[in-house]
Design a protein around this motif. Structure first.
Motif, short mmCIF file in Angstrom:
data_model
loop_
_atom_site.label_atom_id
_atom_site.label_comp_id
_atom_site.label_asym_id
_atom_site.label_seq_id
_atom_site.Cartn_x
_atom_site.Cartn_y
_atom_site.Cartn_z
N LEU A 37 0.55 -0.93 0.16
CA LEU A 37 -0.51 0.53 0.03
C LEU A 37 1.00 1.05 0.06
N ASP A 38 1.67 1.56 0.13
CA ASP A 38 2.94 2.54 0.57
C ASP A 38 4.23 1.73 1.13
N ASN A 39 5.53 1.70 -0.05
CA ASN A 39 6.41 1.08 -0.71
C ASN A 39 7.41 1.85 0.50
N HIS A 40 7.07 2.71 0.77
CA HIS A 40 7.39 3.54 1.82
C HIS A 40 7.24 3.64 3.15
N ALA A 41 6.40 3.53 3.40
CA ALA A 41 5.80 3.33 4.41
C ALA A 41 7.23 2.54 5.76
N ASP A 42 7.15 3.12 6.99
CA ASP A 42 7.98 3.06 8.25
C ASP A 42 6.73 2.13 9.62
N ILE A 43 7.34 1.38 9.20
CA ILE A 43 6.77 0.06 9.72
C ILE A 43 7.84 -0.93 10.73
N PHE A 44 7.05 -1.35 11.67
CA PHE A 44 7.41 -2.48 12.29
C PHE A 44 6.77 -3.36 13.19
N GLN A 45 6.81 -5.22 13.11
CA GLN A 45 6.28 -5.62 13.27
C GLN A 45 6.21 -6.36 15.10
N TRP A 46 5.17 -6.14 15.58
CA TRP A 46 5.11 -6.47 17.51
C TRP A 46 4.57 -7.67 17.40
N GLU A 47 4.71 -8.30 18.49
CA GLU A 47 3.14 -9.50 18.92
C GLU A 47 2.74 -9.66 17.41
N GLY A 48 3.17 -10.12 16.44
CA GLY A 48 1.82 -10.19 15.34
C GLY A 48 1.49 -9.28 15.18
N ASN A 49 1.41 -7.82 14.75
CA ASN A 49 1.44 -7.02 14.34
C ASN A 49 2.21 -6.04 13.79
N ILE A 50 1.63 -5.73 12.37
CA ILE A 50 2.43 -4.65 11.79
C ILE A 50 1.76 -3.04 12.32
N LEU A 51 2.79 -1.73 13.31
CA LEU A 51 2.66 -1.03 13.67
C LEU A 51 3.25 0.26 12.95
N GLN A 52 2.65 1.07 12.04
CA GLN A 52 2.68 2.02 11.07
C GLN A 52 3.33 3.54 11.58
N THR A 53 3.97 4.18 11.52
CA THR A 53 3.63 5.63 11.59
C THR A 53 3.57 6.96 10.87
N ASN A 54 3.57 8.03 10.97
CA ASN A 54 3.63 9.35 9.88
C ASN A 54 1.79 8.88 9.86
N ILE A 55 1.24 9.09 10.50
CA ILE A 55 -0.31 8.85 10.13
C ILE A 55 -0.40 10.65 11.05
N GLU A 56 -1.70 11.15 10.50
CA GLU A 56 -1.33 12.43 10.63
C GLU A 56 -2.11 12.52 11.83
N TRP A 57 -2.81 11.80 12.13
CA TRP A 57 -4.16 12.09 13.19
C TRP A 57 -3.52 11.71 14.80
N ILE A 58 -2.47 10.33 14.72
CA ILE A 58 -2.22 10.42 15.46
C ILE A 58 -1.13 11.36 16.17
N ASP A 59 -0.46 12.09 15.02
CA ASP A 59 0.38 12.74 16.11
C ASP A 59 -0.21 14.03 16.58
N LYS A 60 -1.32 14.36 16.30
CA LYS A 60 -1.90 15.63 16.83
C LYS A 60 -2.44 15.29 18.62
N LEU A 61 -2.80 13.65 18.49
CA LEU A 61 -3.16 13.63 19.67
C LEU A 61 -2.12 13.57 21.11
N GLU A 62 -2.76 13.63 22.14
CA GLU A 62 -2.12 14.20 23.62
C GLU A 62 -1.19 12.60 24.16
N LEU A 63 -0.32 12.06 23.91
CA LEU A 63 0.00 10.51 24.51
C LEU A 63 0.59 10.51 25.45
#
Length: 113
Positions: free
Chosen positions: A27-53
């Motif tokens: 879906l995005d050959n430049h995606a910044d991803i990693f795998q953890w506990e069988g899940n794929i996680l991705q960054t550079n998602i605009e709405w997540i960067d706006k959350l207070e975490l």
């Protein structure tokens, strides 16, 4: 009327599966991803960067790097450096906070499609 009911109930329900590294990179050959506990996680998602975490607990670190989707396993990233530290987020179970070299990134667990 009875035959119409049978036909209507004969629909096949298909379950979707969690995205893997191959799908994320397709879906995005430049995606910044990693795998953890069988899940794929991705960054550079605009709405997540706006959350207070806030970081919660240290859960592990990146152990492997891979450029090919078939080489991904738990603890593997394509762009994060080996040794990057992974933390859970206090506010959400589906977002992890990753730290390395004074850089902080947020990663979302990719959900079933």
């Amino acid at each position: 009327m009875f035959s119409i009911f049978l036909v209507g109930c004969n629909e096949t329900v298909t379950a979707s599966k969690k995205p893997d590294a191959a799908e994320a990179l397709r879906l995005d050959n430049h995606a910044d991803i990693f795998q953890w506990e069988g899940n794929i996680l991705q960054t550079n998602i605009e709405w997540i960067d706006k959350l207070e975490l806030n970081e919660n607990k240290y859960i592990g670190g990146i152990e492997f790097n891979a450029t090919k989707a078939e080489d991904f396993k738990n603890g593997t990233a394509n762009l994060l450096p080996i040794g990057a530290k992974i933390y859970s987020a206090k506010e959400r179970d589906d977002i992890f906070i990753v730290k390395f070299d004074n850089v902080v990134k947020r990663y979302l667990i990719l959900s079933e499609g």
